[in-house]
Design a protein around this motif. Sequence first.
Motif, short mmCIF file in Angstrom:
data_model
loop_
_atom_site.label_atom_id
_atom_site.label_comp_id
_atom_site.label_asym_id
_atom_site.label_seq_id
_atom_site.Cartn_x
_atom_site.Cartn_y
_atom_site.Cartn_z
N THR A 94 0.85 -1.19 0.00
CA THR A 94 0.00 0.00 0.00
C THR A 94 0.89 1.24 0.00
N VAL A 95 0.79 2.03 -1.03
CA VAL A 95 1.59 3.24 -1.15
C VAL A 95 0.66 4.44 -0.96
N PRO A 96 0.98 5.31 0.02
CA PRO A 96 0.13 6.49 0.23
C PRO A 96 0.16 7.42 -0.97
N PRO A 97 -0.91 8.19 -1.17
CA PRO A 97 -0.91 9.18 -2.25
C PRO A 97 0.24 10.18 -2.06
N THR A 98 0.72 10.74 -3.13
CA THR A 98 1.80 11.70 -3.08
C THR A 98 1.45 12.83 -2.10
N GLY A 99 2.41 13.14 -1.24
CA GLY A 99 2.23 14.23 -0.29
C GLY A 99 1.52 13.83 0.99
N GLN A 100 1.14 12.56 1.12
CA GLN A 100 0.46 12.11 2.34
C GLN A 100 1.27 11.01 3.01
N ALA A 101 1.27 11.00 4.33
CA ALA A 101 2.00 9.99 5.07
C ALA A 101 1.27 8.64 5.05
N TYR A 102 -0.06 8.67 5.03
CA TYR A 102 -0.88 7.46 5.04
C TYR A 102 -1.97 7.56 3.97
N ASN A 123 -5.01 1.49 -10.84
CA ASN A 123 -4.74 2.89 -11.18
C ASN A 123 -3.73 3.53 -10.23
N PRO A 124 -2.58 2.89 -10.02
CA PRO A 124 -1.59 3.48 -9.12
C PRO A 124 -0.95 4.72 -9.75
N GLU A 125 -0.38 5.57 -8.91
CA GLU A 125 0.32 6.75 -9.43
C GLU A 125 1.51 6.35 -10.29
N ASP A 126 2.17 5.25 -9.92
CA ASP A 126 3.30 4.71 -10.69
C ASP A 126 2.77 3.62 -11.62
N PRO A 127 2.71 3.86 -12.93
CA PRO A 127 2.14 2.87 -13.85
C PRO A 127 2.84 1.51 -13.84
N SER A 128 4.07 1.43 -13.38
CA SER A 128 4.76 0.13 -13.35
C SER A 128 4.16 -0.79 -12.28
N ARG A 129 3.30 -0.28 -11.42
CA ARG A 129 2.67 -1.08 -10.37
C ARG A 129 1.33 -1.69 -10.81
N ILE A 130 0.91 -1.39 -12.03
CA ILE A 130 -0.36 -1.94 -12.54
C ILE A 130 -0.23 -3.46 -12.67
#
Length: 190
Positions: A94-102, A123-130
Motif C-alpha cells: 500500500t503506497v500512500p498518495p503523493t504528499g500524504q504519510a498514510y 490505477n496506481p500513481e506509478d504505472p509500473s505497479r499496474i
Amino acid sequence: MKSIRILTIDFDLVDEVDDYESLVFTRRFHKPGDFEIVLHNEFAKHFEEEHLIMIDNNPRKVGIVRHIEKSTGDSENVVIKGYSLSSIIGRRITVPPTGQAYDRLTANAETIIKGYVDRNCINPEDPSRIIPNLVIADNQNRGQSIFYQTRYKPLDEELTKISEVSGLGWEVYLDLDNKQFVFDVYEGMN
C-alpha cells in the motif's frame, strides 16, 4: 477425477490433465488459498511456475503455480504447489498518495477494500505497479462504515485485516471470456 486446465498468464490453454494422484485446493474467505497437486512425472511436463491452473473449469478455483518439486528416490511423482489467484494482490504494498504519510479512508468496508486495490493495482500513481488484466467488480457498498489507514504494508495482509473486522470476504476469479482477473468482495453464507 476433476480436470485441471493449465493456462499461461495470458489466458492461453497449454494442456488439460485429469490423471493425477491427489489434488487439494483450499479456498479461504479472508485471504488467498493454496493448492497442491501430486501427479506422475509424465503428466507434469506442461506445468511451469507462473502458469495458471483451473480446477474443473471453475473460474473461482484458479491458482498460480509457484513451486514444482520432483520427487527423489523410487517415486516418479511431481508435487506442484501454489496459491489461489487472489495471491496476486499480495504482490503489491500500500503506497500512500503523493504528499500524504498514510492512505486514509472512511467508508463502508467494501469501498475501502476496492479502493485500496484500485489505487495499488489498477490505477496506481506509478504505472509500473499496474497488475495487467486486473479489474474490479461493481461496488455493492457492503459492510459497516469504518476508518482505515495504511502505509507501505502488503496489500493482501491489509485486505485480510479489513475483511476480518467487517465479516466480508474477498477473492480474485478468472473471466476467460474477457481475459481478465476480477477482484470482488462477497458476504458469507450461513
